[in-house]
Scaffold this active site. Structure first.
Site, mmCIF file in Angstrom:
data_model
loop_
_atom_site.group_PDB
_atom_site.id
_atom_site.type_symbol
_atom_site.label_atom_id
_atom_site.label_comp_id
_atom_site.label_asym_id
_atom_site.label_seq_id
_atom_site.Cartn_x
_atom_site.Cartn_y
_atom_site.Cartn_z
ATOM 1 N N TYR A 98 14.020 3.312 -10.900
ATOM 2 C CA TYR A 98 13.771 4.036 -9.652
ATOM 3 C C TYR A 98 13.716 5.549 -9.842
ATOM 4 C CZ TYR A 98 15.592 -0.474 -7.912
ATOM 5 O OH TYR A 98 15.836 -1.801 -7.693
ATOM 6 N N PHE A 142 3.949 -6.531 11.034
ATOM 7 C CA PHE A 142 4.637 -7.113 9.879
ATOM 8 C C PHE A 142 3.693 -7.225 8.680
ATOM 9 C CE2 PHE A 142 6.535 -10.272 7.137
ATOM 10 C CZ PHE A 142 7.887 -9.944 7.182
ATOM 11 N N ARG A 199 -3.478 11.521 -15.008
ATOM 12 C CA ARG A 199 -2.215 11.626 -15.746
ATOM 13 C C ARG A 199 -1.901 13.069 -16.167
ATOM 14 N NH1 ARG A 199 1.170 7.323 -14.931
ATOM 15 N NH2 ARG A 199 2.677 7.140 -16.625
ATOM 16 N N HIS A 203 14.577 4.799 8.237
ATOM 17 C CA HIS A 203 13.731 3.613 8.379
ATOM 18 C C HIS A 203 14.454 2.521 9.162
ATOM 19 C CE1 HIS A 203 16.008 2.144 4.825
ATOM 20 N NE2 HIS A 203 15.708 0.942 5.275
#
Length: 473
Positions: free
Chosen positions: A268, A53, A335, A146
């Site tokens: 996102y 966890f 970058r 998942h």
């Protein structure tokens, strides 16, 4: 029977926070920047205080988004605590107002909280990117999820740490985690079916997982959030084994899905976030055969060692087999990203028959005379943004009630809803990237040719800027 059976908790008095009073004496509390004080009960602490966890601290909730939104560094760890807390608060509210009628007891409370805590324990590096982008490139036809890994990881944690938990509770926890997936085997008339909709709602998409991440992600990225989940949780009611909401809150329900869609569009799937994802996926694919990353998904005892630090592992490794992967990561650090050339939204009348666009489709559309593009020069992403129900209106899946004394539930017909709400519920956006800046002009031209060949028009909003076309590494 484990320590948290029905008989153990059913008779304990309940504190206002939702935790039994005697249990609070043995609970820890932590301060969460979204929900305030969160009390961690003894059973959940046994899972939290494990290496499996604690690994969630090393998994960023939003993957690589922090490279565009610097504040988005929150982890799956804090999100999981938030979902644990909201799950418990929701059950406690139902228990307070309908507990006698529905037969809700503290055993149910413990079960749903544990499902909220462990629902994301199976996520991989960079969260959804690992599952949706990386694995399909290295495992043909991958069906891994998942959620399934979360179920396997729970069994591994219980066995490894000898956690004393009731077997039936554990089964219900795993069913709750799988409730919104294709792997769910829940029946619509299952006993206390409504409890399975609290953490991951497969019936209509309203769940505490969304309540937490929408608020948490918006705050971390510095965005406003005008959706208030508290109004829904305060007025929810179970009718015929299903959680329903007051009809007057239909706009607030719609706002939940609209806010989620806006986060997908602006955060996102931000063009630069996707560019960085594409580069990291390529790096992991190049490193996979040497590091055997994908093989770890088959064994929870190995999988828990996998987290976002895989990038640093590749970066500092001296092995020549990782040279190409290291070069890509170095470009991300400096970058020197894949260059976003352009995008278009698939026309509404074409979405039903949309087929994913590939680099090969763009290659076949090139007419550039001085430069011949190759498939490895181009990256394409097909971005789907919807209101959580594909092309379906999410309100059509939700049952409402008239007032709190009502015993009947109903769906609000689309023609009764405000005409200011959308009539189309899904966008499909095609984006193309040049992996080297000097290829932007050629890739942009081929992309425009592809649009003309496919739709007879240039569906993009504007042409690629000349300044970008001339940009060099």
């Amino acid at each position: 029977m484990g320590a948290y059976c029905n008989e153990d908790l059913g008779s304990l008095p309940v504190y206002s926070s939702g935790a039994p009073t005697n249990e609070l004496r043995f609970s820890k509390h932590v301060y969460d920047n979204v929900h305030g004080n969160i009390y961690l009960d003894p059973l959940c602490l046994k899972f939290i205080d494990t290496e499996q966890f604690q690994r969630l601290r090393e998994l960023k909730q939003l993957g690589v988004t922090n490279m565009v939104y610097p504040g988005a560094v929150h982890s799956r760890f804090e999100h999981s605590l938030g979902v644990y807390w909201l799950a418990g608060e929701n059950v406690q509210r139902l228990k307070t107002f309908q507990g006698m009628e529905l037969g809700i007891d503290n055993y149910d409370l413990q079960t749903v909280r544990l499902a909220g805590l462990l629902h994301d324990i199976g996520h991989g590096p960079f969260s959804h990117m690992f599952e949706r982008e990386f694995l399909p490139k290295v495992i043909s036809g991958s069906q891994w999820s998942h959620e399934l890994m979360s179920v396997n990881m729970i069994d591994h944690m219980v066995d490894t740490h000898n956690i004393d938990v009731d077997a039936q509770m554990l089964k219900r926890v795993k069913d709750m985690i799988l409730a919104s997936t294709e792997f769910s085997q829940l029946k619509s008339n299952a006993e206390k079916r409504f409890l399975y909709d609290i953490v991951a709602n497969g019936r209509n998409g309203i769940d505490v997982d969304k309540f937490d991440y929408i608020v948490r992600d918006s705050r971390a990225c510095g965005l406003g959030c005008n959706f208030q989940f508290q109004r829904l949780t305060e007025m929810m009611k179970v009718i015929d084994n299903e959680i329903c909401y007051p009809a007057k809150e239909y706009r607030n329900v719609h706002k939940l899905f609209a806010t989620r869609a806006d986060l997908y569009r602006t955060v996102y799937t931000h063009p630069k976030v996707k560019a960085i994802e594409l580069m990291i996926v390529d790096a992991m694919v190049k490193a996979n055969s040497f590091l055997e990353i994908s093989s770890m998904i088959n064994d929870p005892s190995e999988y828990w060692k996998l987290d976002d630090t895989i990038l640093k592992t590749i970066e500092i490794a001296p092995d020549p087999e990782l040279a190409e992967a290291k070069e890509l990561i170095l470009r991300v650090r400096r970058r020197q990203l894949y260059q976003f050339c352009n995008e278009y939204a698939v026309p509404k009348d074409k979405i039903d028959h949309f087929k994913a666009v590939t680099p090969q489709d763009i290659i076949c559309s090139q007419k550039h005379q001085s430069l011949t593009l190759k498939e490895e020069d181009i990256a394409v992403t097909n971005v789907k943004i919807d209101l959580a129900r594909g092309r379906q209106n999410p309100l059509e899946c939700i049952n409402f009630y008239k007032d709190y004394d009502s015993t009947e539930k109903f769906v609000i017909p689309e023609d009764r809803v405000s005409h200011l709400l959308p009539t189309t519920y899904q966008d499909m956006i095609v984006r193309v990237y040049a992996k080297k800046p000097e290829l932007v002009e050629a890739v942009s031209e081929a992309f425009e040719n592809f649009q003309m060949r496919t739709y007879g028009i240039k569906a993009q909003v504007h042409a690629t800027p000349e300044k970008k076309k001339r940009r060099m590494m």
